[in-house]
Write a protein that holds these residues in place. Structure first.
Motif, short mmCIF file in Angstrom:
data_model
loop_
_atom_site.label_atom_id
_atom_site.label_comp_id
_atom_site.label_asym_id
_atom_site.label_seq_id
_atom_site.Cartn_x
_atom_site.Cartn_y
_atom_site.Cartn_z
N LEU A 25 0.77 -1.30 -0.09
CA LEU A 25 0.14 -0.20 0.09
C LEU A 25 1.02 1.28 0.05
CD1 LEU A 25 -2.73 -0.97 2.57
CD2 LEU A 25 -2.63 -1.09 -0.08
N ALA A 26 1.83 1.27 0.65
CA ALA A 26 3.01 2.42 0.77
C ALA A 26 3.68 2.66 -0.71
CB ALA A 26 4.00 2.21 1.72
N GLN A 27 3.79 1.56 -1.33
CA GLN A 27 4.44 1.74 -2.71
C GLN A 27 3.44 2.24 -3.64
OE1 GLN A 27 6.87 -1.83 -3.72
NE2 GLN A 27 6.60 -1.17 -5.74
N LEU A 28 2.18 1.82 -3.56
CA LEU A 28 1.08 2.30 -4.44
C LEU A 28 0.54 3.61 -4.18
CD1 LEU A 28 -0.67 -1.16 -5.04
CD2 LEU A 28 0.61 0.12 -6.79
N ALA A 29 0.77 4.27 -3.04
CA ALA A 29 0.33 5.35 -2.60
C ALA A 29 0.82 6.76 -3.62
CB ALA A 29 0.70 5.71 -1.27
N GLY A 30 1.95 6.31 -4.46
CA GLY A 30 2.40 7.34 -5.24
C GLY A 30 1.55 7.11 -6.61
N TYR A 31 0.90 6.29 -6.85
CA TYR A 31 0.38 6.15 -7.97
C TYR A 31 -1.16 6.85 -8.25
CZ TYR A 31 -1.73 3.64 -12.17
OH TYR A 31 -2.16 3.19 -13.46
N GLU A 64 4.31 -7.04 -4.78
CA GLU A 64 5.48 -6.66 -3.79
C GLU A 64 6.88 -6.02 -4.55
OE1 GLU A 64 5.32 -9.07 0.28
OE2 GLU A 64 5.58 -10.30 -1.51
N ARG A 65 6.76 -6.89 -5.91
CA ARG A 65 7.98 -6.27 -6.53
C ARG A 65 7.70 -5.34 -7.34
NH1 ARG A 65 9.65 -10.41 -9.60
NH2 ARG A 65 7.85 -11.92 -9.07
N LEU A 66 6.50 -4.95 -7.69
CA LEU A 66 6.31 -3.63 -8.74
C LEU A 66 6.78 -2.63 -8.48
CD1 LEU A 66 4.02 -2.68 -10.92
CD2 LEU A 66 2.75 -2.23 -9.31
N ARG A 67 7.57 -1.89 -9.30
CA ARG A 67 8.15 -0.57 -9.13
C ARG A 67 7.42 0.67 -9.59
NH1 ARG A 67 14.40 1.35 -10.15
NH2 ARG A 67 13.95 3.79 -9.50
N VAL A 68 6.91 1.57 -8.58
CA VAL A 68 6.37 2.69 -9.09
C VAL A 68 7.25 3.70 -9.23
CG1 VAL A 68 4.36 4.37 -8.49
CG2 VAL A 68 4.20 1.78 -7.98
N VAL A 69 7.31 4.23 -10.33
CA VAL A 69 8.23 5.36 -10.91
C VAL A 69 7.61 6.77 -10.39
CG1 VAL A 69 10.04 6.36 -12.46
CG2 VAL A 69 9.46 4.05 -12.38
N ALA A 99 9.72 14.22 -29.36
CA ALA A 99 9.18 13.35 -28.52
C ALA A 99 8.57 12.09 -29.34
CB ALA A 99 8.00 14.03 -27.91
N HIS A 100 8.78 11.07 -28.95
CA HIS A 100 8.25 9.90 -29.65
C HIS A 100 6.82 9.66 -29.15
CE1 HIS A 100 7.82 6.36 -31.93
NE2 HIS A 100 7.59 5.62 -30.70
N GLU A 101 5.88 9.73 -30.06
CA GLU A 101 4.51 9.36 -29.47
C GLU A 101 4.10 10.17 -28.11
OE1 GLU A 101 3.81 5.21 -29.66
OE2 GLU A 101 3.73 5.24 -31.77
N THR A 102 3.13 9.37 -27.36
CA THR A 102 2.33 10.16 -26.36
C THR A 102 3.30 10.44 -25.09
OG1 THR A 102 0.20 9.60 -26.85
CG2 THR A 102 0.50 10.65 -24.98
N SER A 103 3.87 9.36 -24.61
CA SER A 103 4.47 9.63 -23.18
C SER A 103 6.09 10.16 -23.67
CB SER A 103 4.87 8.31 -22.85
OG SER A 103 5.57 7.48 -23.40
N GLY A 104 6.64 10.39 -24.82
CA GLY A 104 7.58 11.06 -25.10
C GLY A 104 7.23 12.60 -25.11
N GLY A 105 6.11 12.90 -25.36
CA GLY A 105 5.62 14.38 -25.32
C GLY A 105 5.57 14.99 -23.70
N LEU A 106 5.36 14.00 -22.82
CA LEU A 106 5.37 14.14 -21.57
C LEU A 106 6.90 14.58 -21.03
CD1 LEU A 106 2.83 11.48 -20.09
CD2 LEU A 106 2.27 13.77 -20.65
N LEU A 107 7.72 14.08 -21.69
CA LEU A 107 8.96 13.96 -21.01
C LEU A 107 9.59 15.31 -21.62
CD1 LEU A 107 10.68 10.61 -21.22
CD2 LEU A 107 9.47 11.49 -19.47
N ALA A 240 3.97 6.81 -12.45
CA ALA A 240 3.20 7.50 -11.54
C ALA A 240 1.65 7.67 -12.13
CB ALA A 240 3.68 8.64 -10.86
N ASP A 241 1.51 7.72 -13.27
CA ASP A 241 0.22 7.99 -13.89
C ASP A 241 -0.44 6.90 -14.75
OD1 ASP A 241 2.39 8.32 -15.70
OD2 ASP A 241 1.17 9.63 -17.15
N ASN A 242 0.54 6.05 -15.16
CA ASN A 242 -0.04 4.97 -16.20
C ASN A 242 1.03 3.80 -16.13
OD1 ASN A 242 -2.54 4.36 -17.52
ND2 ASN A 242 -1.51 5.13 -19.38
#
Length: 271
Positions: A25-31, A64-69, A99-107, A240-242
């Motif tokens: 739950l602590a790890q997923l709190a940032g999602y 448990e091993r899921l990494r939330v960036v 930017a390549h495609e949508t997530s590249g635009g975010l960066l 953190a968003d998707n």
């Protein structure tokens, strides 16, 4: 929508369940912080998609091993990638960003907003019709293509060819064509000369053989189609968003009559 039929939550009968759940739950709190998700209810509903103690324990080990960036990590990753690429260039080389495609635009928007990359150093989609125009691209320029996740490398090979052809056709003698990813797997094929790959997160947790078998057995219940598992690599990582479409479908599947969602990936149209 009717709530999915759920299996009894056997995994909660063990004394180690509560501390393990608290850590998850602590790890997923940032999602998707703005959505204020009740993660305790969400995680337990998702675990109940799986039938029997063995599958529920496997599902627990996955999350448990899921990494939330986090968003802060993405900024840190972009800064690190940018510094690495700039340090590799000839002294007077100019670095342009695309930017390549949508997530590249975010960066790229993050580069402009948080890392003070000047707007003139960003190539927009419309610029591809006039790459050889004065001021848009000069001999000796280096270009970096940004995106968040690199999967198996098959798509990367296509991207390298796509952009390599575009810049070769500009009539300019550009330097290296860089590809920058916040996270990614090691490509299975060697990139062609003139293309350089940069990854910030290189140690990505992935499903075990037992977990992969479980993901395959529950894929139909999670809503598998001919296309939504096309790029799946078993990566236990989400931003953190998707989540990327490389994560197991059981983690990113939307809710349905027969499935309680966990991350529920939001698909976005490609430009």
């Amino acid at each position: 929508m009717r709530p999915p039929q759920r299996h009894p939550l056997y995994v909660q009968m063990f004394p180690d369940y509560e501390p393990r759940l608290t850590a998850v739950l602590a790890q997923l709190a940032g999602y998707r912080v703005a959505e204020r998700i009740d993660w305790h209810a969400r995680v337990e509903a998702w675990l109940s998609n799986f039938e029997g103690l063995r599958d529920q324990r496997l599902a627990m080990t996955m999350i448990e091993r899921l990494r939330v960036v986090s968003e802060a990590e993405i900024i840190k990753g972009c800064r690190s990638l940018l510094e690495t690429i700039q340090a590799s260039l000839p002294r007077k080389a100019r670095l342009l960003h695309f930017a390549h495609e949508t997530s590249g635009g975010l960066l790229v928007r993050l580069l402009e907003k948080d890392l003070r990359v000047r707007s003139f150093a960003v190539l927009r989609q419309a610029d591809f019709t006039k790459l050889g125009a004065l001021g848009k691209l000069r001999d000796g320029d280096a270009v970096v293509v940004w995106d968040r996740f690199n999967g198996t490398g098959r798509q990367l090979a296509k991207i390298v060819k796509l952009y390599g052809t575009a810049f070769d056709g500009s009539g300019r003698k550009i330097g290296a064509l860089h590809f920058a990813y916040i996270a990614g797997h090691r490509p299975k094929k060697v990139l062609p000369s003139g293309a350089v790959l940069h990854r910030w997160i290189v140690d990505i947790p992935v499903v075990s053989p037992e977990e992969k078998d479980m993901c395959d057995r529950y894929a139909e219940a999670a809503g598998a189609t001919e296309t939504n598992r096309k790029y799946e690599t078993g990566a236990l990582l989400t931003f953190a968003d998707n989540p990327p479409n490389n994560a197991p479908l059981v983690l990113r599947a939307p809710g349905s009559d027969g499935w309680s969602p966990l991350l529920a990936r939001k698909e976005t149209a490609r430009p």
